[in-house]
Scaffold this active site. Structure first.
Site, short mmCIF file in Angstrom:
data_model
loop_
_atom_site.label_atom_id
_atom_site.label_comp_id
_atom_site.label_asym_id
_atom_site.label_seq_id
_atom_site.Cartn_x
_atom_site.Cartn_y
_atom_site.Cartn_z
N GLU A 48 8.16 5.71 -9.24
CA GLU A 48 7.34 4.52 -9.18
C GLU A 48 7.49 3.87 -7.80
O GLU A 48 8.58 3.76 -7.26
CB GLU A 48 7.78 3.52 -10.26
CG GLU A 48 7.50 4.00 -11.68
CD GLU A 48 6.03 3.94 -12.04
OE1 GLU A 48 5.24 3.43 -11.23
OE2 GLU A 48 5.67 4.42 -13.14
N ASP B 235 -2.63 -2.85 -2.94
CA ASP B 235 -3.66 -1.87 -2.59
C ASP B 235 -3.13 -0.48 -2.92
O ASP B 235 -1.96 -0.30 -3.23
CB ASP B 235 -3.99 -1.99 -1.11
CG ASP B 235 -5.38 -1.47 -0.78
OD1 ASP B 235 -6.00 -0.82 -1.64
OD2 ASP B 235 -5.85 -1.70 0.35
N HIS C 84 -1.25 -0.76 5.04
CA HIS C 84 -1.91 0.55 5.20
C HIS C 84 -1.57 1.17 6.54
O HIS C 84 -1.25 2.37 6.62
CB HIS C 84 -3.43 0.37 5.06
CG HIS C 84 -4.20 1.58 5.49
ND1 HIS C 84 -4.29 2.73 4.72
CD2 HIS C 84 -4.91 1.84 6.62
CE1 HIS C 84 -5.02 3.63 5.35
NE2 HIS C 84 -5.40 3.12 6.51
N ASP D 299 0.86 -1.18 0.00
CA ASP D 299 0.00 0.00 0.00
C ASP D 299 0.89 1.23 0.00
O ASP D 299 2.10 1.14 0.25
CB ASP D 299 -0.92 0.02 1.21
CG ASP D 299 -2.15 0.90 1.02
OD1 ASP D 299 -2.24 1.56 -0.04
OD2 ASP D 299 -3.01 0.93 1.92
#
Length: 858
Positions: A667, A699, A833, A629
């Protein structure tokens, strides 16, 4: 995340890049010359009954790109490109031979569902013709371009759309290049050249995008206002006067080619507006903080917020504050100096009351042909209404309770609104005329389909296993008194507390000792340290009392001040690596809930130290699961934070975690390549062998980034794997996880509309034919409508059956140790996350590598 951080993360609302004539170009932090306010009548070209944003004169590359597999043309559209279209044309399914014929699973019991989709019953079978339009002499104003072109109705017909440069017609003009002459109001002659550039068959994806543009006209016919990507009804506001809030109800719509047909996905949307203007907010801020700190605090609070100007129903992002400008300043319009006071009075009939207020600055993409520099536009604070909620509002139980009463719709309420919406479209005569003109007709009924409910998983904890209630997807009650899978004894730890919270600290310690025993956690008495309630005093106390051999630091905070929390986490995650647990004293002050809070705390403490709480059966052996994430840290200069979390054992109960910071535009996998290499090295040390199969759940993929994942990230992952040795070739799968979707599913049971049960899988009808994708409703919700999660397998060399991929994904949703239940996404995604969020919100630096094998961020 704070409301301001959320606003900054979103960036400027799409579709609000309003041209302001006379606006000044700027490269500095604050604008030098005055810029014009946004003009409602020149923001977009009126096209039929809708307005669409278009580019300047097209370059040869931008006119049309046609390939054998996919035809893509850059149609201008106010509101920006939707993610649905920017990710179209990425044909991943055909590269995976095992799902070319079928991508559906078989496990579970069938369940009839209704989805928030309406089929297109008929659509035009004619070819669409695209024309590039140029003007001589060149005219920059879109409204003027449209007015000049539409002087030739007999040639063009009434069915047409024009975005300022590209004209689309359902019929072909006699000549490939047509030249007509128009005349302005001033009598100036303008030659218009209309050149055919493309013929699009009905099956072209561009035609489907074109249907969306047509439906935007229908929404405007229904007097709905576009804000961002969605349309809202300002005539039916929901007022919450006690909190000075207003809610505009609305809808999001998207027409796409799905598995069984072209359909329109419609979902209910709400826009929260505050009755408070920016000027009200600034006055209140000055009164509370005083004049000497006003500018700094005001800038910090307002920059990045989204505001609404009701005179034209547009939203803007505040990028700066022009402290040296007031409404008496002037800007140049039509070669004349006009004050902001006169502009609003003459154009909108608005009399500005405060002539000393400073102006707000928003910077937008300039629409002038060939211009790359931003457009600076000034806004009047007393005309700008704040949108969204402040952190204080979000922390106010009463505000959130009253707000969710209007916005958190039950499945029955949501389905009812969707049916009323499509009925309103069918009943409106003007809307029907527009649809008939283009040959479009929509179904009146929501789409029915068949899903599957996967069987509930058995939870393994200690030497026991147990089942949970599949309707609630929660086992917090069942796990009580059951020893953990692999508890870690807590023998050397420190508790910090303030003098006023001494009793709370003792009560917490007593309760922790009581709840830890049944869970199998040996808990020794900690070192108790009293600290002064001051920022520097707490830091000094941590530095003085935490020794390198300690296992855990617990800090009882007197309040939830972010700066104090950030200081603790920076010290114990970066400077002096040590698992830590913060808890606010107010959370511990309610005796009735102390046992529950203490149980959750001891579970968090256990897994932060490396303990393993529970597991589910994972039949695949030598498997590594990776979650990725990202988070955008505006405080650190728009740096991106990439987080990677990888499993280290067969039960998916031990995890390797790594976070990297990189500059904007880089990136995300560029930095995470080394993190993946580190995870593989750790797996090798832990198991004595490398994984035979790697499944990556990605994600945080934003709008239009799917192509980058497919073309760049997959290759980077493969390169990182090859670095372990040329003869090491594990089976690899990459799955993109998307939570923010509009798809909803409803279960009709015993005459009631309900949420689908946890474990519901949908892999037919409303999936995309060019993708290997599926939906899973893994979690249960007590209020409102449940949101499914979309999974798109973009690369798969494993040949794993779709049924196995779906079941494994659902199993992984059971393994998030911060919640004793099933969550919405696989556990490694949620871990990633949490890690990225902690670094982006509090640390702003990479955590110490000594914490890589611990879930220290929970």
């Amino acid at each position: 995340m704070t409301g301001r951080a959320r606003a900054r993360a979103r960036g400027r609302a799409r579709g609000q890049e309003t041209v302001a004539p006379g606006s000044s170009q700027t490269r500095e932090a604050a604008p030098a010359p005055c810029a014009a306010p946004p003009r409602g009548d020149e923001e977009a070209v009126q096209v039929g009954r809708g307005r669409q944003k278009g580019p300047g004169p097209f370059s040869s590359e931008a006119v049309v790109e046609i390939s054998a597999g996919f035809q893509q043309v850059k149609l201008g559209e106010r509101g920006g490109r939707r993610r649905d279209f920017s990710d179209s044309g990425i044909l991943t399914r055909r590269t995976m031979t095992h799902v070319v014929e079928s991508k559906t699973g078989t496990s579970g019991r069938p369940i009839p569902l209704v989805a928030n989709f309406f089929r297109i019953l008929s659509r035009p079978q004619w070819v669409l013709y695209q024309y590039h339009v140029t003007y001589n002499p060149m005219k920059e104003a879109r409204r003027l371009r449209a007015a000049l072109l539409f002087q030739h109705d007999e040639l063009l017909g009434t069915a047409r759309t024009f975005d300022g440069a590209m004209l689309v017609l359902p019929h072909k003009l006699p000549d490939k290049e047509t030249v007509v002459c128009s005349e302005t109001r001033e009598g100036e002659k303008v030659d218009i050249t209309i050149t055919l550039v493309s013929e699009l068959p009905p099956s072209s994806p561009v035609c489907i995008q074109f249907y969306n543009l047509i439906f935007k006209r229908i929404l405007k016919i229904l007097n709905m206002q576009q804000i961002g990507r969605n349309y809202y009804n300002p005539r039916d506001p929901l007022d919450i006067p006690q909190h000075r809030l207003t809610i505009w109800p609305g809808f999001s719509t998207a027409i796409l080619q799905y598995e069984s047909a072209i359909m329109m996905c419609v979902d209910v949307s709400h826009r929260v507006l505050r009755s408070e203007t920016v000027l009200d907010f600034m006055i209140s801020m000055r009164q509370s903080c005083g004049s000497h700190r006003f500018q700094d605090i005001c800038t910090k609070e307002l920059i990045g917020l989204i505001v609404l100007t009701k005179y034209n129903n547009k939203t803007y992002r505040i990028d700066d504050i022009a402290w040296d400008h007031t409404p008496v300043n002037t800007f140049t319009r039509a070669d004349k100096d006009v004050s902001f006071i006169d502009y609003y009075k003459n154009n909108y009939g608005i009399v500005i009351s405060d002539l000393t207020q400073v102006l707000l600055v928003t910077r937008m993409k300039r629409r002038d042909p060939g211009s790359q520099s931003p457009m600076t536009v000034m806004l009047i604070p007393e005309l700008c209404y704040l949108t969204g909620l402040t952190d204080k509002m979000r922390g106010d139980f009463n505000v959130m309770k009253d707000l969710t009463a209007h916005t958190r719709l039950s499945p029955e309420q949501r389905e009812g609104r969707l049916n009323r919406f499509v009925n309103n479209v069918h009943r409106d005569a003007q809307a029907n005329v527009e649809l008939e003109k283009w040959g479009l007709r929509f179904d009146k009924e929501l789409v029915s389909l068949t899903g599957r409910v996967l069987p509930a998983e058995k939870i393994f904890q200690g030497h026991r296993s147990y089942d949970y209630d599949p309707r609630t997807a929660d086992w917090s009650r069942e796990m009580r008194g059951v020893p953990l899978l692999n508890p870690v004894p807590l023998e050397d730890w420190v508790v910090f507390y303030t003098r006023q919270n001494a009793n709370i600290a003792q009560d917490l310690l007593t309760t922790l000792l009581k709840v830890s025993g049944p869970l199998g956690i040996r808990l020794h008495k900690p070192v108790m340290v009293e600290y002064q309630d001051a920022h520097d005093a707490l830091l000094r106390s941590l530095q003085r009392n935490v020794q390198p051999h300690a296992q855990m630091v617990v800090v009882i905070l007197p309040n939830n001040r972010k700066d104090k929390y950030d200081m603790i986490k920076k010290h114990l995650c970066v400077d002096f690596p040590m698992p830590s647990q913060c808890v606010v004293a107010r959370t511990l002050s309610r005796p009735g809930s102390l046992m529950t809070v203490a149980t959750k705390l001891i579970l968090q403490i256990a897994c932060k130290m490396g303990g393993e709480l529970w597991s589910v059966e994972i039949p695949l052996k030598h498997l590594m699961i990776v979650g990725i994430d990202c988070y955008h840290d505006k405080q650190a200069g728009s740096r991106s934070i990439g987080a990677l979390v990888a499993s280290l054992n067969s039960t998916m109960s031990r995890w390797y975690s790594k976070c990297v910071l990189q500059h904007k535009g880089q990136e995300i996998m560029d930095g995470l390549k080394m993190a993946l290499r580190g995870a593989l090295d750790d797996y090798l040390r832990y198991n004595g062998c490398l994984p035979a199969r790697i499944i990556v759940y990605r994600d945080g993929v934003g709008d239009g980034q799917l192509g980058s994942v497919v073309s760049h990230e997959v290759a980077q992952i493969q390169e990182s794997i090859r670095s372990m040795g040329q003869d090491y070739v594990p089976k690899l799968s990459v799955v993109v996880v998307t939570k923010r979707i509009s798809s909803r599913f409803f279960d009709h049971m015993h005459g009631k509309v309900m949420n689908p049960p946890p474990g519901t899988v949908v892999d037919t009808e409303v999936t995309r034919p060019e993708w290997y994708d599926f939906y899973i409703v893994s979690q249960a919700v007590r209020m409102g409508s449940v949101s499914p999660t979309h999974y798109n397998v973009v690369y798969d060399s494993s040949g794993l059956k779709p049924d196995y991929m779906q079941r494994l994904t659902y199993k992984l949703c059971h393994l998030y140790y911060n919640w004793q239940g099933v969550i919405r996404v696989p556990a490694p995604c949620q871990y990633a996350h949490k890690l990225a969020f902690l670094v982006g919100q509090s640390l702003h630096r990479e955590p110490n590598m000594k914490l890589d094998d611990l879930l220290f961020y929970l």
